[in-house]
Design an enzyme around this catalytic site. Structure first.
Site, PDB file in Angstrom:
ATOM      1  N   ASP A   1      12.934 -11.513  -0.995  1.00  0.00           N
ATOM      2  CA  ASP A   1      12.282 -11.896   0.260  1.00  0.00           C
ATOM      3  C   ASP A   1      13.169 -11.350   1.379  1.00  0.00           C
ATOM      4  O   ASP A   1      14.341 -11.740   1.473  1.00  0.00           O
ATOM      5  CB  ASP A   1      12.192 -13.429   0.303  1.00  0.00           C
ATOM      6  CG  ASP A   1      11.495 -13.926   1.571  1.00  0.00           C
ATOM      7  OD1 ASP A   1      11.414 -13.152   2.549  1.00  0.00           O
ATOM      8  OD2 ASP A   1      11.058 -15.087   1.563  1.00  0.00           O
TER       9      ASP A   1
ATOM     10  N   TYR B   1       1.394  -7.914  15.968  1.00  0.00           N
ATOM     11  CA  TYR B   1       1.805  -6.815  15.075  1.00  0.00           C
ATOM     12  C   TYR B   1       2.413  -5.680  15.907  1.00  0.00           C
ATOM     13  O   TYR B   1       3.511  -5.186  15.610  1.00  0.00           O
ATOM     14  CB  TYR B   1       0.574  -6.325  14.319  1.00  0.00           C
ATOM     15  CG  TYR B   1       0.791  -5.122  13.428  1.00  0.00           C
ATOM     16  CD1 TYR B   1       1.556  -5.214  12.273  1.00  0.00           C
ATOM     17  CD2 TYR B   1       0.176  -3.895  13.720  1.00  0.00           C
ATOM     18  CE1 TYR B   1       1.724  -4.117  11.442  1.00  0.00           C
ATOM     19  CE2 TYR B   1       0.336  -2.797  12.891  1.00  0.00           C
ATOM     20  CZ  TYR B   1       1.110  -2.915  11.755  1.00  0.00           C
ATOM     21  OH  TYR B   1       1.280  -1.824  10.933  1.00  0.00           O
TER      22      TYR B   1
ATOM     23  N   GLN C   1       0.826  -1.214   0.000  1.00  0.00           N
ATOM     24  CA  GLN C   1       0.000   0.000   0.000  1.00  0.00           C
ATOM     25  C   GLN C   1       0.863   1.268   0.000  1.00  0.00           C
ATOM     26  O   GLN C   1       0.621   2.192  -0.765  1.00  0.00           O
ATOM     27  CB  GLN C   1      -0.929  -0.020   1.223  1.00  0.00           C
ATOM     28  CG  GLN C   1      -2.057   0.990   1.110  1.00  0.00           C
ATOM     29  CD  GLN C   1      -2.696   1.331   2.455  1.00  0.00           C
ATOM     30  OE1 GLN C   1      -2.166   1.020   3.514  1.00  0.00           O
ATOM     31  NE2 GLN C   1      -3.842   1.965   2.402  1.00  0.00           N
TER      32      GLN C   1
HETATM   33  C1  AKB Z   1      -3.258  -1.883  10.332  1.00  0.00           C
HETATM   34  O1  AKB Z   1      -4.474  -1.653  10.449  1.00  0.00           O
HETATM   35  O2  AKB Z   1      -2.727  -2.952  10.630  1.00  0.00           O
HETATM   36  C2  AKB Z   1      -2.375  -0.771   9.818  1.00  0.00           C
HETATM   37  C3  AKB Z   1      -1.819   0.039  10.940  1.00  0.00           C
HETATM   38  C4  AKB Z   1      -2.649   1.021  11.637  1.00  0.00           C
HETATM   39  O3  AKB Z   1      -0.672  -0.116  11.273  1.00  0.00           O
HETATM   40  N1  AKB Z   1      -3.111   0.056   8.916  1.00  0.00           N
END
Ligand code: AKB
Length: 319
Positions: free
Chosen positions: A53, A142, A12
């Site tokens: 990669d 994340y 993106q």
């Molecule tokens: C997500 O939603 O994972 C990303 C972010 C806010 O880091 N767009």
């Protein structure tokens, strides 16, 4: 002369950042790379593209050496929702990938841009006017990788002098490339539905307020931070930046000003709702404004008008 490598260039951010950097530094100076998605025609025709990669440390080192790279924009990463579905893979791509980039930067003398995220915050963080320096206890894999990434970049700067810089991006909205597997993706999907004349089913609840940013501002932030004189930066990594903060219901209302017949219903996805509920509602980005002149150009109303106009035109062309 600046020679740039972009990892995750088909994603993106990468698909727009690649073209912006080629405009600034010259087409042949910016090597775009990606793991599996073929590059867009714009990327392929405007400069070099290689398959890479980021978990392949040797391939990365060879590429940096053979192209005389001195700056790496390391964008390759799994987003929050897909990372939650594949936590081990998320660690491998997000952490091993970053470690490889930092090591090659250390050995071959490169600068590094690392995009962090609002995901570095968690439920114990103050959710409104979230300060630059505050409690960071993310509860998603994340967020854990992004926070560890910020710390690792700071470590490489202090310990080895690697010039690493980065921002905490909020949800990003773009008419060029769709995000893949994030919690804020609804704020892009909603425009495709509205312009196709179909109702949109939102996976977050109506009042879920989050920070957001239009892609032109996100690109300008990365370029400006990397161009700033290093002595002005007290933080280097993980600068809070934001442009607007809204809920799904507020975004739908703003779209209805242009498309009055647009309708939205809600089918809450508990995984993504829990992620969103653990993130700030609005960040304080005054440190970025003060230290390197961060200033967004698009507020919500301007973003909605521009997004509808540009996306409509590319949908009509069948892009
Ligand atoms: C997500 O939603 O994972 C990303 C972010 C806010 O880091 N767009």
């Amino acid at each position: 002369m600046t020679r740039i490598l972009i990892t995750g260039a088909t994603g993106q951010i990468g698909s727009e950042l690649t073209l912006a950097l080629r405009d600034i530094y010259g087409q042949e100076q910016v090597v775009a790379s990606g793991r599996k998605h073929p590059p867009s025609t714009a990327i392929r025709e405007s400069g070099p593209f290689v398959y890479l990669d980021v978990t392949d440390s040797r391939g990365l080192a060879e590429l940096v050496a053979s192209h005389n790279i001195d700056t790496i924009y390391h964008l390759a990463s799994l987003l929050s929702a897909v990372a939650e579905a594949h936590p081990q893979r998320a660690w491998q791509v997000n952490m091993d990938g970053l470690t490889n980039v930092l090591e090659v930067a250390r050995k071959q003398g490169c600068r590094v841009f690392f995009p962090s995220s609002i995901g570095v915050f968690g439920p114990t963080t103050p959710p409104d006017h979230t300060p630059q320096d505050t409690i960071q206890q993310p509860t998603t894999i994340y967020g854990i990788t992004k926070l560890s990434g910020e710390l690792l970049c700071n470590y490489y700067y202090k310990r080895f002098g690697v010039d690493c810089r980065g921002v905490r991006y909020p949800g990003l909205i773009s008419h060029v490339t769709r995000p893949g597997g994030g919690t804020t993706d609804y704020a892009v999907e909603i425009f495709y539905a509205a312009l196709s004349g179909v109702p949109y089913t939102c996976f977050l609840g109506p009042d879920t307020r989050l920070d957001m940013m239009y892609m032109p501002d996100a690109i300008r932030a990365a370029v400006t931070l990397m161009e700033t004189e290093g002595s002005r930066l007290s933080h280097r990594n993980g600068y809070n930046i934001t442009a607007m903060s809204f809920s799904p219901e507020e975004l739908a209302t703003a779209i209805r000003k242009h498309i009055p017949t647009f309708s939205m219903r809600y089918e809450v996805d508990p995984v993504r709702q829990a992620i969103a509920d653990s993130w700030p509602r609005s960040m304080d980005d005054s440190v970025a404004r003060r230290e390197w002149g961060w200033q967004p150009h698009f507020a919500m109303a301007e973003m909605v008008s521009d997004m509808l106009a540009k996306l409509n035109s590319s949908m009509e062309k069948g892009e």
